[in-house]
Design a protein around this motif. Structure first.
Motif, PDB file in Angstrom:
ATOM      1  N   CYS B  60      32.282  -5.842  57.934  1.00 46.74           N
ATOM      2  CA  CYS B  60      32.442  -5.549  59.365  1.00 46.74           C
ATOM      3  C   CYS B  60      31.535  -6.472  60.176  1.00 46.74           C
ATOM      4  CB  CYS B  60      32.095  -4.088  59.641  1.00 46.74           C
ATOM      5  SG  CYS B  60      32.150  -3.670  61.404  1.00 46.74           S
ATOM      6  N   THR B  62      30.668  -6.124  63.130  1.00 44.40           N
ATOM      7  CA  THR B  62      29.824  -5.368  64.053  1.00 44.40           C
ATOM      8  C   THR B  62      28.606  -4.782  63.335  1.00 44.40           C
ATOM      9  OG1 THR B  62      31.763  -4.786  65.373  1.00 44.40           O
ATOM     10  CG2 THR B  62      29.778  -3.445  65.706  1.00 44.40           C
ATOM     11  N   CYS B  63      28.857  -4.077  62.218  1.00 41.80           N
ATOM     12  CA  CYS B  63      27.775  -3.298  61.609  1.00 41.80           C
ATOM     13  C   CYS B  63      27.361  -3.756  60.209  1.00 41.80           C
ATOM     14  CB  CYS B  63      28.158  -1.818  61.563  1.00 41.80           C
ATOM     15  SG  CYS B  63      29.362  -1.409  60.288  1.00 41.80           S
ATOM     16  N   ASN B  65      29.052  -3.084  57.431  1.00 41.79           N
ATOM     17  CA  ASN B  65      29.691  -2.223  56.431  1.00 41.79           C
ATOM     18  C   ASN B  65      30.809  -3.006  55.733  1.00 41.79           C
ATOM     19  OD1 ASN B  65      30.523   0.066  55.014  1.00 41.79           O
ATOM     20  ND2 ASN B  65      31.675   0.939  56.732  1.00 41.79           N
ATOM     21  N   CYS B  72      35.108  -2.093  61.122  1.00 37.45           N
ATOM     22  CA  CYS B  72      35.364  -1.111  60.071  1.00 37.45           C
ATOM     23  C   CYS B  72      35.838   0.223  60.653  1.00 37.45           C
ATOM     24  CB  CYS B  72      34.106  -0.911  59.230  1.00 37.45           C
ATOM     25  SG  CYS B  72      32.779  -0.009  60.048  1.00 37.45           S
ATOM     26  N   CYS B  75      33.164   1.945  62.776  1.00 37.40           N
ATOM     27  CA  CYS B  75      32.917   1.323  64.089  1.00 37.40           C
ATOM     28  C   CYS B  75      34.054   1.606  65.070  1.00 37.40           C
ATOM     29  CB  CYS B  75      32.713  -0.183  63.944  1.00 37.40           C
ATOM     30  SG  CYS B  75      31.045  -0.615  63.409  1.00 37.40           S
TER      31      CYS B  75
END
Ligand SMILES: [Zn+2]
Ligand SMILES: [Zn+2]
Lengths: 201, 201
Positions: B60, B62-63, B65, B72, B75
């Motif tokens: 992911c 963003t995070c 994961n 993900c 998110c």
């Protein structure tokens, strides 16, 4: 129902990895994450190796070993002594004996042991195949390398009875295999010693 | 050199299985044999699942994961509280917290801990991504759910310093996490208790 953590393909991978002996649900998650992190170095090669092994693996129609050819590499190896046959319960035992390098002979894999309580009778094992291999002639000794368990010994007795009409010496592994122990867990020295001092059954 | 027991495709499978965490050379052989014996029930589905997961898995952006979609599943889950972020070292910790079901929030995966001796500095971790997520606004609390190890705590201190200029409350897990222990090995009750009584860092 447990919470869905990752995509369905990852969940499915974890679920199936958890069924592999040696891995449980927790170690399956760790294994999946490790594979994902080592995508190029491990995950991709392992995925490829699985696909190829899956496609090529077959059971030897002569001895019951698993290999990518039939007859297996061992059965078609002309440098092996054709007069001696080692009878094992499982392919893992065959592999253990090969690693020990105790004897340069061929094998016969029973696929288990007689176990009346679990409904495993002679017809459920590869015993008829053994009898006909011996009946064809050329084999002077059958070494019963079964586990030192009650079922293993009962199976050895049954096979000895079945072979009694044929011109073949039936031997078993020397004591040295711990009582109740399984071949696959023994060190190579113990296996070699046990096979060298085998006794007549 | 060890003796060749089975076909090269089987040997290769064993060799690679031995690199999976939880399996060693011996259990890799057992695992391979088990797969071969359960060809239709386990080997084929696992091989398929590996190929699909391998193709679809992604990190992911963003995070950090891992999932089969980016952003993900977590998110993009609008039912989660967007004002709280749980910072973890590894995806396995994120999964452990999700299994515990302690909080319905989002995460940030660092990808490790600061470790000067091993040459792991702030730029080697996903710390800059965390700072910019918080700087974008909308996040009122960052929970540092790092391991209770020296490196984990040093990383927590570093992140707290980096976030000090921003309008965000930084908390850490309550004691309850055993000193020196790793999140991924804790039971769900302990994890939930630790997150409920988190303290200001
Ligand atoms: Zn064979
Ligand atoms: Zn995400």
């Amino acid at each position: 129902m447990s919470k869905r953590i990752a995509g369905p393909e990852i969940e499915r991978l974890i679920q199936l990895l958890a069924k592999v002996p040696g891995l449980g649900p927790r170690s399956a998650r760790r294994a999946a994450l490790h594979l994902i992190k080592k995508k190029e170095q491990l995950f991709a090669p392992l995925s490829l190796a699985m696909g190829e092994a899956l496609q090529k693996v077959r059971v030897c129609s002569t001895c019951g070993n698993v290999d990518t050819v039939d007859p297996c590499t061992i059965c078609s190896d002309v440098r092996r002594d054709p007069a001696t046959l080692i009878v094992v319960e499982d392919v893992s035992d065959l592999w253990a004996l090969e690693r020990a390098g105790a004897m340069n002979v061929r094998y016969h894999v029973l696929g288990g042991t007689l176990n009346p309580l679990d409904g495993v009778g002679p017809d459920d094992l590869n015993i008829a195949g053994l009898i006909s291999r011996v009946a064809e002639g050329g084999i002077s000794e059958v070494i019963l390398a079964v586990n030192a368990t009650v079922e293993g010994q009962a199976t050895a007795h049954y096979i000895t009875d079945q072979l009694s009409g044929l011109e073949v010496k039936v031997t078993r592994l020397a004591h040295g295999v711990p009582v109740g122990g399984e071949l696959d867990y023994l060190d190579e020295g113990t296996l070699t010693a046990a096979i060298k001092s085998r006794t007549t059954f």
